[in-house]
Design an enzyme around this catalytic site. Structure first.
Site, PDB file in Angstrom:
ATOM      1  N   ARG A 128      11.662   5.830  -7.478  1.00  0.00           N
ATOM      2  CA  ARG A 128      12.106   5.178  -6.247  1.00  0.00           C
ATOM      3  C   ARG A 128      11.761   3.697  -6.226  1.00  0.00           C
ATOM      4  O   ARG A 128      12.446   2.888  -5.637  1.00  0.00           O
ATOM      5  CB  ARG A 128      11.489   5.869  -5.043  1.00  0.00           C
ATOM      6  CG  ARG A 128      12.314   7.029  -4.594  1.00  0.00           C
ATOM      7  CD  ARG A 128      11.519   7.977  -3.718  1.00  0.00           C
ATOM      8  NE  ARG A 128      11.526   9.306  -4.308  1.00  0.00           N
ATOM      9  CZ  ARG A 128      12.530  10.142  -4.202  1.00  0.00           C
ATOM     10  NH1 ARG A 128      13.587   9.814  -3.536  1.00  0.00           N
ATOM     11  NH2 ARG A 128      12.484  11.324  -4.782  1.00  0.00           N
TER      12      ARG A 128
ATOM     13  N   LYS B 148      -1.423   2.637  -9.879  1.00  0.00           N
ATOM     14  CA  LYS B 148       0.026   2.799 -10.049  1.00  0.00           C
ATOM     15  C   LYS B 148       0.781   1.629  -9.427  1.00  0.00           C
ATOM     16  O   LYS B 148       1.683   1.058 -10.048  1.00  0.00           O
ATOM     17  CB  LYS B 148       0.483   4.107  -9.379  1.00  0.00           C
ATOM     18  CG  LYS B 148       1.976   4.235  -9.221  1.00  0.00           C
ATOM     19  CD  LYS B 148       2.372   5.573  -8.677  1.00  0.00           C
ATOM     20  CE  LYS B 148       2.487   5.657  -7.180  1.00  0.00           C
ATOM     21  NZ  LYS B 148       3.589   4.874  -6.588  1.00  0.00           N
ATOM     22  N   ASN B 149       0.388   1.272  -8.188  1.00  0.00           N
ATOM     23  CA  ASN B 149       1.178   0.274  -7.470  1.00  0.00           C
ATOM     24  C   ASN B 149       0.943  -1.155  -7.959  1.00  0.00           C
ATOM     25  O   ASN B 149       1.610  -2.083  -7.499  1.00  0.00           O
ATOM     26  CB  ASN B 149       0.930   0.385  -5.960  1.00  0.00           C
ATOM     27  CG  ASN B 149       1.535   1.656  -5.392  1.00  0.00           C
ATOM     28  OD1 ASN B 149       2.234   2.386  -6.103  1.00  0.00           O
ATOM     29  ND2 ASN B 149       1.264   1.936  -4.138  1.00  0.00           N
TER      30      ASN B 149
ATOM     31  N   ASP C 205      -0.416   5.789   2.268  1.00  0.00           N
ATOM     32  CA  ASP C 205      -0.522   6.671   1.096  1.00  0.00           C
ATOM     33  C   ASP C 205      -1.719   7.619   1.187  1.00  0.00           C
ATOM     34  O   ASP C 205      -1.833   8.553   0.386  1.00  0.00           O
ATOM     35  CB  ASP C 205      -0.616   5.842  -0.189  1.00  0.00           C
ATOM     36  CG  ASP C 205       0.729   5.228  -0.557  1.00  0.00           C
ATOM     37  OD1 ASP C 205       1.749   5.619   0.026  1.00  0.00           O
ATOM     38  OD2 ASP C 205       0.750   4.345  -1.445  1.00  0.00           O
TER      39      ASP C 205
ATOM     40  N   ARG D  96       3.230  12.078 -10.737  1.00  0.00           N
ATOM     41  CA  ARG D  96       3.834  10.738 -10.636  1.00  0.00           C
ATOM     42  C   ARG D  96       2.755   9.686 -10.411  1.00  0.00           C
ATOM     43  O   ARG D  96       2.941   8.522 -10.763  1.00  0.00           O
ATOM     44  CB  ARG D  96       4.824  10.689  -9.468  1.00  0.00           C
ATOM     45  CG  ARG D  96       6.134  11.417  -9.743  1.00  0.00           C
ATOM     46  CD  ARG D  96       7.125  11.201  -8.619  1.00  0.00           C
ATOM     47  NE  ARG D  96       6.958   9.862  -8.111  1.00  0.00           N
ATOM     48  CZ  ARG D  96       7.174   9.466  -6.862  1.00  0.00           C
ATOM     49  NH1 ARG D  96       7.599  10.326  -5.977  1.00  0.00           N
ATOM     50  NH2 ARG D  96       6.991   8.219  -6.496  1.00  0.00           N
TER      51      ARG D  96
ATOM     52  N   CYS E 226      15.879  10.627  -0.066  1.00  0.00           N
ATOM     53  CA  CYS E 226      14.843  10.604   0.967  1.00  0.00           C
ATOM     54  C   CYS E 226      13.659  11.468   0.561  1.00  0.00           C
ATOM     55  O   CYS E 226      13.756  12.669   0.449  1.00  0.00           O
ATOM     56  CB  CYS E 226      15.441  11.130   2.261  1.00  0.00           C
ATOM     57  SG  CYS E 226      14.241  11.344   3.553  1.00  0.00           S
TER      58      CYS E 226
ATOM     59  N   ARG F 244      13.713   4.537   3.169  1.00  0.00           N
ATOM     60  CA  ARG F 244      13.402   3.492   2.192  1.00  0.00           C
ATOM     61  C   ARG F 244      14.594   2.564   1.924  1.00  0.00           C
ATOM     62  O   ARG F 244      15.086   2.480   0.794  1.00  0.00           O
ATOM     63  CB  ARG F 244      12.873   4.106   0.891  1.00  0.00           C
ATOM     64  CG  ARG F 244      11.635   4.938   1.127  1.00  0.00           C
ATOM     65  CD  ARG F 244      10.916   5.290  -0.127  1.00  0.00           C
ATOM     66  NE  ARG F 244       9.774   4.429  -0.346  1.00  0.00           N
ATOM     67  CZ  ARG F 244       8.811   4.679  -1.214  1.00  0.00           C
ATOM     68  NH1 ARG F 244       8.870   5.736  -1.974  1.00  0.00           N
ATOM     69  NH2 ARG F 244       7.804   3.862  -1.359  1.00  0.00           N
TER      70      ARG F 244
ATOM     71  N   ILE G 189       4.332   3.854   9.225  1.00  0.00           N
ATOM     72  CA  ILE G 189       5.071   3.096   8.203  1.00  0.00           C
ATOM     73  C   ILE G 189       6.365   3.808   7.781  1.00  0.00           C
ATOM     74  O   ILE G 189       7.429   3.202   7.744  1.00  0.00           O
ATOM     75  CB  ILE G 189       4.188   2.852   6.954  1.00  0.00           C
ATOM     76  CG1 ILE G 189       2.826   2.254   7.331  1.00  0.00           C
ATOM     77  CG2 ILE G 189       4.916   1.964   5.929  1.00  0.00           C
ATOM     78  CD1 ILE G 189       2.841   0.846   7.820  1.00  0.00           C
TER      79      ILE G 189
ATOM     80  N   ASP H 110      17.120  -3.446   2.464  1.00  0.00           N
ATOM     81  CA  ASP H 110      17.736  -4.627   3.087  1.00  0.00           C
ATOM     82  C   ASP H 110      16.852  -5.872   2.975  1.00  0.00           C
ATOM     83  O   ASP H 110      17.358  -6.983   2.781  1.00  0.00           O
ATOM     84  CB  ASP H 110      18.067  -4.326   4.562  1.00  0.00           C
ATOM     85  CG  ASP H 110      16.852  -3.814   5.331  1.00  0.00           C
ATOM     86  OD1 ASP H 110      16.148  -2.923   4.805  1.00  0.00           O
ATOM     87  OD2 ASP H 110      16.600  -4.302   6.444  1.00  0.00           O
TER      88      ASP H 110
HETATM   89  C1  UD1 Z   1       4.904   0.462  -1.493  1.00  0.00           C
HETATM   90  C2  UD1 Z   1       4.090   1.424  -2.326  1.00  0.00           C
HETATM   91  C3  UD1 Z   1       3.940   2.750  -1.588  1.00  0.00           C
HETATM   92  C4  UD1 Z   1       3.372   2.532  -0.192  1.00  0.00           C
HETATM   93  C5  UD1 Z   1       4.161   1.468   0.561  1.00  0.00           C
HETATM   94  C6  UD1 Z   1       3.547   1.081   1.891  1.00  0.00           C
HETATM   95  C7  UD1 Z   1       4.595   0.767  -4.590  1.00  0.00           C
HETATM   96  C8  UD1 Z   1       5.228   1.108  -5.874  1.00  0.00           C
HETATM   97  N1  UD1 Z   1       4.768   1.629  -3.584  1.00  0.00           N
HETATM   98  O1  UD1 Z   1       6.196   1.032  -1.320  1.00  0.00           O
HETATM   99  O2  UD1 Z   1       3.052   3.568  -2.350  1.00  0.00           O
HETATM  100  O3  UD1 Z   1       3.443   3.735   0.526  1.00  0.00           O
HETATM  101  O4  UD1 Z   1       4.261   0.274  -0.229  1.00  0.00           O
HETATM  102  O5  UD1 Z   1       2.246   0.655   1.715  1.00  0.00           O
HETATM  103  O6  UD1 Z   1       3.923  -0.231  -4.467  1.00  0.00           O
HETATM  104  N2  UD1 Z   1      11.483  -1.301   4.537  1.00  0.00           N
HETATM  105  C9  UD1 Z   1      12.710  -1.667   5.082  1.00  0.00           C
HETATM  106  N3  UD1 Z   1      13.548  -2.430   4.310  1.00  0.00           N
HETATM  107  C10 UD1 Z   1      13.215  -2.855   3.056  1.00  0.00           C
HETATM  108  C11 UD1 Z   1      11.956  -2.469   2.522  1.00  0.00           C
HETATM  109  C12 UD1 Z   1      11.110  -1.684   3.292  1.00  0.00           C
HETATM  110  O7  UD1 Z   1      13.042  -1.305   6.200  1.00  0.00           O
HETATM  111  O8  UD1 Z   1      14.011  -3.550   2.415  1.00  0.00           O
HETATM  112  C13 UD1 Z   1      10.581  -0.441   5.335  1.00  0.00           C
HETATM  113  C14 UD1 Z   1      10.363   0.931   4.680  1.00  0.00           C
HETATM  114  O9  UD1 Z   1      11.390   1.824   5.001  1.00  0.00           O
HETATM  115  C15 UD1 Z   1       9.035   1.346   5.263  1.00  0.00           C
HETATM  116  C16 UD1 Z   1       8.290   0.018   5.372  1.00  0.00           C
HETATM  117  O10 UD1 Z   1       9.276  -1.003   5.340  1.00  0.00           O
HETATM  118  O11 UD1 Z   1       9.223   1.883   6.533  1.00  0.00           O
HETATM  119  C17 UD1 Z   1       7.277  -0.211   4.254  1.00  0.00           C
HETATM  120  O12 UD1 Z   1       7.922  -0.200   3.016  1.00  0.00           O
HETATM  121  P1  UD1 Z   1       7.420  -1.057   1.767  1.00  0.00           P
HETATM  122  O13 UD1 Z   1       6.166  -1.798   2.133  1.00  0.00           O
HETATM  123  O14 UD1 Z   1       8.567  -1.829   1.249  1.00  0.00           O
HETATM  124  O15 UD1 Z   1       7.053   0.092   0.754  1.00  0.00           O
HETATM  125  P2  UD1 Z   1       7.391   0.138  -0.787  1.00  0.00           P
HETATM  126  O16 UD1 Z   1       7.283  -1.218  -1.374  1.00  0.00           O
HETATM  127  O17 UD1 Z   1       8.635   0.930  -0.993  1.00  0.00           O
END
Ligand code: UD1
Length: 436
Positions: free
Chosen positions: A92, A22-23, A306, A398, A116, A121, A328, A124
């Site tokens: 999301r 998926k990812n 995950d 999903r 949420c 999530r 995380i 920024d």
């Molecule tokens: C992706 C994966 C998800 C996995 C996650 C962490 C996909 C589609 N989803 O989600 O399955 O659980 O990586 O391995 O690939 N954060 C911020 N600001 C930002 C972006 C992220 O503070 O702009 C924080 C998030 O709140 C979280 C952490 O960084 O605490 C990790 O998030 P991120 O690695 O961005 O996860 P996703 O890309 O949303």
């Protein structure tokens, strides 16, 4: 509404080919927007997050065909720069389109991705990166407008956290920017390397994917992609954990064992024997798992967030006390209350869960709170002695392709039911329609 009815206990046994990731699928599909022609993707899983991603591409004017795991996206006539709110809420990770739309059309409008589920999530880091690439970003009032009418320009981008989505957005946006972009503290997940392989196959010039520093030399344009996505390491980890928890024996084909290192290590500590060769993993579990040392989720190559819920479920019946810490996402324990309905004994303290293994679980009715939490409940139901019902099964779909078929083929008694609120069902007031 979908519910899964599971008759346990089942000892999972047999062979299974793991679905595409998926990812990986979501970002490569978003990247197809950068090519003015038809891209072809293999091993795309039939899951609802993929359906939502294809809907977004359609809403942007792409022509789509998706059958038998092959997705064709023709972005030649794509024109839209705005993702409808309803689609942003549905998926999301729709924020992955930010870089692609901006790079192709010079502007993008979207609402904040849905509320949420497992934590705040925020986005920024994505927006900071787009600003660094020269975009003007307005994120007032929950709407995001990014513009770069003269195109994007390469930059040095230092991420304060190795965010998977932000790293992917930069790679996609910078692929056709003017000059060189360097991402420091980039995410190192295998899906990042898969996206780089896909973009490089489209004519991009990306080096260092899979390491902490990624360098993207902007090219003038990209050609359509031909790419087959990686095996899904989270689905593979789910199947291994399910077999481990149920005293089973399982062979997974079409996996990359190296991507599953941390979960295999935990399952071995718990008493399983795991053998691997190039694309296969074979797990034999003991009659009862034993508790493991502290499991802590970390960015890749650490233990994946995950699989946190899934391994916690597997440890519910292990002999002894295990500890799992989520580092995380701040609220990824919502499934624990539901797990305790099976008789699991788990205490949480902030981001730490302490699991006192019980000998057996009792069947019950629960509701999936999110995708991986739902899968964790499915594991508990497989181990419980009797019939359990998991509501909100659509959340599990999903990310898992046809769970009833996958687990059914491994010997599980599992049925998918569609509950129609109009006609009603046991949950919502009357009969139900069997669907698998
Ligand atoms: C992706 C994966 C998800 C996995 C996650 C962490 C996909 C589609 N989803 O989600 O399955 O659980 O990586 O391995 O690939 N954060 C911020 N600001 C930002 C972006 C992220 O503070 O702009 C924080 C998030 O709140 C979280 C952490 O960084 O605490 C990790 O998030 P991120 O690695 O961005 O996860 P996703 O890309 O949303």
């Amino acid at each position: 509404m979908i519910q899964y009815v599971v008759s346990g206990p089942t000892r999972l046994y047999g062979e299974c080919r793991v679905q595409g990731a998926k990812n990986s699928a979501l970002p490569v599909l978003a990247a197809s927007l950068l090519a003015q022609g038809e891209s072809v993707f293999g091993r795309i899983p039939a899951i609802s997050d993929v359906d939502a991603t294809l809907e977004i591409l359609k809403s942007l004017g792409c022509r789509i065909r998706f059958e038998n795991g092959e997705a064709r996206v023709d972005a030649a006539d794509a024109a839209g720069t705005e993702i409808p709110d309803a689609l942003m809420r549905e998926l999301r990770s729709s924020v992955i389109f930010l870089g692609a739309i901006l790079a192709r059309f010079g502007s993008v409008r979207l609402s904040m991705p849905g509320g949420c589920e497992i934590g705040q999530r925020p986005i920024d880091l994505h927006l900071h990166a787009m600003r660094k690439l020269g975009a003007a970003v307005d994120d007032a009032g929950g709407r995001i407008v990014c513009t770069a009418p003269g195109g994007l320009t390469g930059a040095d981008i230092r991420l304060s956290f190795p965010s998977v989505g932000a790293t992917e957005n930069v790679m996609i946006a910078a692929a056709t920017a003017k000059g060189t972009t360097t991402v420091y503290n980039a995410a190192r997940e295998p899906e990042i390397s898969d996206l780089a392989d896909c973009l490089n196959g489209m004519g991009a010039s990306i080096t260092g994917a899979g390491e902490s520093t990624i360098v993207i030399e902007g090219v003038k344009k990209l050609r359509p992609a031909r790419h087959t996505v990686l095996p899904d390491r989270i689905v593979a980890g789910t199947l291994l954990s399910a077999a481990a928890m149920t005293g089973g024996e399982i062979t997974l084909r079409h996996v990359v064992p190296a991507h599953l290192g941390p979960v295999v290590e935990v399952l071995e500590q718990a008493g399983c024997r795991v053998e691997s060769d190039l694309h296969t993993l074979h797990l034999v579990s003991p009659r009862r798992l034993r508790a493991v040392g502290h499991v802590r989720t970390m960015p890749y190559p650490g233990f994946p967030t995950d699989l946190q819920a899934i391994v916690t479920a597997a440890l519910c019946t292990a002999a002894g006390t295990s500890v799992v810490t989520e580092t995380i996402f701040e609220s990824r324990f919502r499934y624990i209350g539901e797990l305790t309905r099976f008789g699991a004994v788990i205490r949480t303290d902030g981001r730490m869960a302490v699991i006192e293994g019980v000998e057996r679980l009792t069947p019950t009715g629960v509701a999936a709170p999110d995708l991986r939490g739902g899968a964790a409940l499915l594991l508990a139901a497989l181990a419980a002695d009797g019939e359990s019902v998991i509501a909100n099964g659509e959340l599990i779909e999903r990310g898992y392709e046809d769970p009833a078929a996958t687990f059914g083929a491994l010997g599980a008694g599992i049925k998918r039911e569609v509950c129609c609120e109009n006609r009603g069902c046991e949950n919502c007031g009357g009969g139900s329609e069997a669907d698998a």
